[in-house]
Design a protein around this motif. Structure first.
Motif, PDB file in Angstrom:
ATOM      1  N   LEU A  63       0.402  -0.745  -0.279  1.00 30.60           N
ATOM      2  CA  LEU A  63       0.200   0.089  -0.498  1.00 30.60           C
ATOM      3  C   LEU A  63       1.110   1.571   0.186  1.00 30.60           C
ATOM      4  N   PRO A  64       0.350   1.997  -1.200  1.00 32.40           N
ATOM      5  CA  PRO A  64       1.558   3.666  -0.974  1.00 32.40           C
ATOM      6  C   PRO A  64       1.505   3.827   0.280  1.00 32.40           C
ATOM      7  N   PRO A  97     -10.080  -5.424  -4.776  1.00 32.98           N
ATOM      8  CA  PRO A  97      -9.154  -6.478  -5.481  1.00 32.98           C
ATOM      9  C   PRO A  97      -7.739  -4.866  -4.701  1.00 32.98           C
ATOM     10  N   ARG A  98      -6.506  -6.764  -4.512  1.00 33.04           N
ATOM     11  CA  ARG A  98      -5.395  -5.792  -4.164  1.00 33.04           C
ATOM     12  C   ARG A  98      -4.555  -5.492  -5.434  1.00 33.04           C
ATOM     13  N   THR A  99      -3.813  -4.637  -5.172  1.00 33.89           N
ATOM     14  CA  THR A  99      -3.104  -4.074  -6.825  1.00 33.89           C
ATOM     15  C   THR A  99      -1.966  -4.920  -7.149  1.00 33.89           C
ATOM     16  N   TYR A 100      -0.962  -5.219  -5.765  1.00 35.65           N
ATOM     17  CA  TYR A 100       0.232  -4.741  -5.573  1.00 35.65           C
ATOM     18  C   TYR A 100       0.115  -6.455  -4.029  1.00 35.65           C
ATOM     19  N   VAL A 101      -0.024  -7.290  -4.917  1.00 31.65           N
ATOM     20  CA  VAL A 101      -0.195  -8.529  -3.990  1.00 31.65           C
ATOM     21  C   VAL A 101       1.386  -9.190  -3.440  1.00 31.65           C
ATOM     22  N   LEU A 114       7.976 -12.800 -10.064  1.00 28.33           N
ATOM     23  CA  LEU A 114       8.197 -11.759  -9.723  1.00 28.33           C
ATOM     24  C   LEU A 114       7.009 -10.559  -9.702  1.00 28.33           C
ATOM     25  N   SER A 115       6.218 -11.181 -10.919  1.00 22.51           N
ATOM     26  CA  SER A 115       4.998 -10.139 -11.476  1.00 22.51           C
ATOM     27  C   SER A 115       5.651  -8.480 -12.504  1.00 22.51           C
ATOM     28  N   HIS A 146       9.261  -3.428   1.727  1.00 19.36           N
ATOM     29  CA  HIS A 146      10.086  -3.777   2.995  1.00 19.36           C
ATOM     30  C   HIS A 146       8.646  -3.312   3.893  1.00 19.36           C
ATOM     31  N   VAL A 147       7.967  -2.376   3.641  1.00 22.11           N
ATOM     32  CA  VAL A 147       6.468  -2.440   5.048  1.00 22.11           C
ATOM     33  C   VAL A 147       5.406  -2.571   3.697  1.00 22.11           C
ATOM     34  N   VAL A 148       4.190  -3.722   4.121  1.00 21.89           N
ATOM     35  CA  VAL A 148       2.964  -4.516   3.636  1.00 21.89           C
ATOM     36  C   VAL A 148       2.350  -4.172   4.419  1.00 21.89           C
ATOM     37  N   ILE A 149       1.044  -4.670   3.480  1.00 18.82           N
ATOM     38  CA  ILE A 149      -0.264  -4.821   4.735  1.00 18.82           C
ATOM     39  C   ILE A 149      -0.703  -6.258   4.595  1.00 18.82           C
TER      40      ILE A 149
END
Length: 386
Positions: free
Chosen positions: A79-80, A92-96, A211-212, A241-244
């Motif tokens: 999540l930016p 839907p999540r954009t950057y899984v 890695l898409s 490095h930081v994700v949800i």
């Protein structure tokens, strides 16, 4: 630690016969580098903390252990920082981000694929009559033992004699003239070269899909990040490095509690460096494999083979050899045809895997016995006429 050293030593022995430096880069050094990366990632997963999640204040240590485990298994999403609100779970999540669980297996698979062409080269070359692995091992071991060394040279001569006899029986039956038949070992060499090219290109495409990655990631977001400022490194979309992490906890009845927690992925510090370097290295190695194949095609032309063999014969200590080279005798031309493409490949492999001196000794042995065989054949023909 000793077991790891044993694995590396065993792998080095398995990949000890290479056609040139580029093959060695593929089968040996790239494989060892991939195994080293595998151990680094594996150590971070099982020794360190690959993921750390922050949760509500009412959670205890056992809850955080579960959160770290479930978020590691099910995956996360990026999540930016500019997005101040977490989207609803129905969106839907954009950057899984779900690849990091499989990086160790991926690195092992890549290492195996880099050793496969080398194993095929050694296995099928022995089936074609030239056990290159044992031949190189024999010459290395018995370089100071002239008797054993001559035995290795006789094996090479026997293979060239067999190829020469097959060629002499086959060519007269053909309706058209065939110059320099490719033999039995040379086609295998180019098949292995083709496999190396397909391996590097295929792994590069696999890495992009795994890695898409997008095309722009290969030049700016991935390769450039190796040398970029690390202050804002957590903003990486492909290696965040930081994700949800979204997960649900069920309680008695129909109570379902959804949580969205923020996690950091220290493992991605290593993943980013490793896979960014791999993407760059695969591009370089693909180009090197193509250039190596083209170089072998040029080296195997008769003009270059004649120049190479002539230079080797000039290094021999026999005066009569130099005299024949200077006169451009018919014996030299026939000897070059006798060596053929397979003999040239074997000589180049000896030079690559041992040294140039052993290659010259092999050439001298083959030339001396070839002249002797010609002399014996001439004497037998004269006796037959009489």
């Amino acid at each position: 630690m000793s077991s790891i050293s044993t694995i590396f030593a065993h792998l080095t022995l398995l990949c000890q016969v290479d056609a040139d430096v580029i093959d060695r880069l593929n089968s040996r050094y790239t494989t060892l580098a991939l195994l080293g990366c595998f151990l680094i990632v594996l150590g971070k997963i099982y020794v360190g903390n690959p993921i750390n999640c922050w949760g509500p204040t009412q959670f205890q240590n056992i809850h955080f252990t579960y959160i770290n485990s479930i978020c590691w298994l099910k995956g996360t999403y990026y999540l930016p920082t500019k997005d101040t609100e977490i989207p609803d779970r129905s969106v839907p999540r954009t950057y899984v981000v779900s690849y990091y669980q499989w990086t160790t297996i991926t690195l092992l698979l890549m290492a195996f694929l880099f050793t496969s062409p080398s194993h095929a080269w050694q296995t099928f070359s022995s089936q074609r009559g030239v056990n290159l692995k044992n031949l190189i091992k024999m010459i290395k071991k018995d370089r100071c033992n002239r008797k054993e060394l001559d035995h290795a040279f006789r094996l090479i001569k026997a293979q060239l004699d067999m190829t020469s006899n097959i060629r002499s029986r086959t060519l007269p039956r053909l309706k058209f003239r065939v110059l320099n038949p490719i033999g039995r070992l040379t086609p295998l060499l180019f098949i292995v070269k083709f496999f190396y090219i397909m391996n590097t290109l295929g792994q590069l495409l696999f890495l992009i899909n795994f890695l898409s990655l997008r095309r722009t990631d290969l030049d700016s977001n991935i390769i450039g990040r190796l040398f970029a400022d690390r202050v804002h490194a957590y903003e990486s979309v492909r290696f965040p490095h930081v994700v949800i992490c979204d997960f649900m906890i069920r309680e008695l009845g129909s109570n379902q509690h959804w949580y969205a927690v923020q996690c950091n992925l220290p493992i991605n510090i290593y993943n980013e460096i490793i896979f960014s370097g791999l993407a760059l290295w695969l591009i370089i190695l693909s180009i090197a494999n193509m250039l190596s194949t083209i170089l072998w095609i040029i080296l195997l032309t008769k003009k270059n083979r004649k120049r190479f063999i002539s230079q080797c014969l000039q290094m021999c200590e026999h005066f009569e050899t130099k005299l024949m080279i200077e006169k451009k005798s018919l014996v030299e031309s026939r000897f070059i045809d006798y060596i053929g493409l397979d003999g040239f490949v074997i000589l180049r492999i000896i030079r690559q895997n041992i040294n140039e001196l052993c290659m010259i000794q092999t050439m001298s042995y083959l030339y001396k016995h070839y002249k002797r065989d010609l002399s014996d054949a001439g004497n037998q023909s004269e006796t037959h006429i009489v």
